[in-house]
Design a protein around this motif. Structure first.
Motif, PDB file in Angstrom:
ATOM      1  N   LEU A  42     -12.425  23.246  -2.336  1.00 22.12           N
ATOM      2  CA  LEU A  42     -12.613  22.011  -1.729  1.00 22.12           C
ATOM      3  C   LEU A  42     -14.078  21.446  -1.781  1.00 22.12           C
ATOM      4  CD1 LEU A  42     -10.294  22.398   1.474  1.00 22.12           C
ATOM      5  CD2 LEU A  42      -9.770  21.138  -0.435  1.00 22.12           C
ATOM      6  N   SER A  44     -16.338  20.623  -3.823  1.00 24.64           N
ATOM      7  CA  SER A  44     -16.763  19.489  -4.347  1.00 24.64           C
ATOM      8  C   SER A  44     -16.254  18.175  -3.835  1.00 24.64           C
ATOM      9  CB  SER A  44     -16.055  19.435  -5.902  1.00 24.64           C
ATOM     10  OG  SER A  44     -14.834  19.673  -6.052  1.00 24.64           O
ATOM     11  N   ASP A  45     -15.183  18.345  -2.856  1.00 15.16           N
ATOM     12  CA  ASP A  45     -14.557  17.174  -2.322  1.00 15.16           C
ATOM     13  C   ASP A  45     -15.258  17.149  -0.842  1.00 15.16           C
ATOM     14  OD1 ASP A  45     -12.802  16.372  -4.431  1.00 15.16           O
ATOM     15  OD2 ASP A  45     -11.555  18.082  -3.896  1.00 15.16           O
ATOM     16  N   PRO A  48     -16.668  13.145   0.199  1.00 18.21           N
ATOM     17  CA  PRO A  48     -15.493  12.372   0.649  1.00 18.21           C
ATOM     18  C   PRO A  48     -14.578  12.755   1.621  1.00 18.21           C
ATOM     19  CG  PRO A  48     -15.543  13.038  -1.805  1.00 18.21           C
ATOM     20  CD  PRO A  48     -16.399  13.858  -1.094  1.00 18.21           C
ATOM     21  N   LEU A  49     -14.281  14.118   1.771  1.00 20.60           N
ATOM     22  CA  LEU A  49     -13.601  14.555   2.998  1.00 20.60           C
ATOM     23  C   LEU A  49     -14.303  14.045   4.396  1.00 20.60           C
ATOM     24  CD1 LEU A  49     -12.222  18.052   1.774  1.00 20.60           C
ATOM     25  CD2 LEU A  49     -10.919  16.036   2.367  1.00 20.60           C
ATOM     26  N   GLU A  74      -5.782  21.789  -0.376  1.00 16.01           N
ATOM     27  CA  GLU A  74      -6.141  21.828  -1.800  1.00 16.01           C
ATOM     28  C   GLU A  74      -4.989  21.794  -2.484  1.00 16.01           C
ATOM     29  OE1 GLU A  74      -9.018  24.346  -4.592  1.00 16.01           O
ATOM     30  OE2 GLU A  74      -8.312  25.092  -2.921  1.00 16.01           O
ATOM     31  N   GLY A  79      -7.781  18.623  -6.383  1.00 21.50           N
ATOM     32  CA  GLY A  79      -8.271  17.937  -5.446  1.00 21.50           C
ATOM     33  C   GLY A  79      -7.933  18.109  -4.041  1.00 21.50           C
TER      34      GLY A  79
END
Length: 194
Positions: A42, A44-45, A48-49, A74, A79
């Motif tokens: 997670l 890299s997200d 945005p999270l 995940e 994604g």
């Protein structure tokens, strides 16, 4: 005037979202850091999270919610998906007219389910009256499309308001599993009247 508090139990990997605008963003950043520690994929997200959870918390607060929790998942494609539960108290569509008696809870639920069933906006919903162990009858709505929405409308004593639990998840691959989880969480709903 009696006040009501509602509690549900969420699994340990769910994050209670802070609804207070003054502290919301920093608590969400901490929650996403904890999610990334549990699931390195997670990372890299993360930004945005944080934005998504901040928006979810803000929208819940703006809608009058008193509780909001999320689970970051995940997915197999690398994604992230976010499941959310929101609780709020809303005026009942089946509130008795002033000076009239309220229907028994089971009858109110059946009438509310019938009214919702005629609404074109809920045409795709599976609507039924269910019995929740700690609170009694409730109306359960379930829609599964590109996402899952499971909603419970639980009449409060006096018939003027309902506790509304709304569970959402944009996770078609996990639809059956998440629906079962949402139903289990709703079965743990407890109301406290002060």
């Amino acid at each position: 005037v009696r006040t009501v508090r509602a509690n549900i139990v969420t699994p340990g990997d769910w994050i209670e979202l802070d609804l207070d605008p003054a502290t919301r963003h920093s608590s969400i950043r901490r929650a996403v850091r904890r999610a990334v520690v549990r699931s390195r994929g997670l990372a890299s997200d993360a930004v945005p999270l944080i934005a998504l959870l901040d928006r979810t918390s803000r929208l819940a607060a703006d809608a009058g919610a008193f509780y909001c929790a999320s689970r970051v998942i995940e997915d197999a494609a690398g994604g992230a998906l976010v499941a959310t539960v929101v609780m709020q108290i809303c005026q009942s569509a089946m509130a008795p007219l002033p000076g009239t008696l309220s229907l028994p809870v089971g009858h109110r639920c059946a009438a509310l389910a019938a009214v919702i069933g005629t609404d074109p906006g809920w045409a795709a919903a599976n609507i039924r009256v269910v019995e929740l162990p700690f609170v009694g009858p409730a109306v359960r709505l379930h829609i599964e499309d590109d996402a899952i929405i499971v909603q419970y409308l639980v009449p409060l004593v006096g018939g003027l308001a309902d506790v509304v639990l709304t569970f959402t998840c944009p996770c078609p691959p996990y639809a059956r599993l998440m629906t079962a989880l949402f139903d289990t969480m709703a079965e743990g709903l407890v109301l406290h009247y002060d």
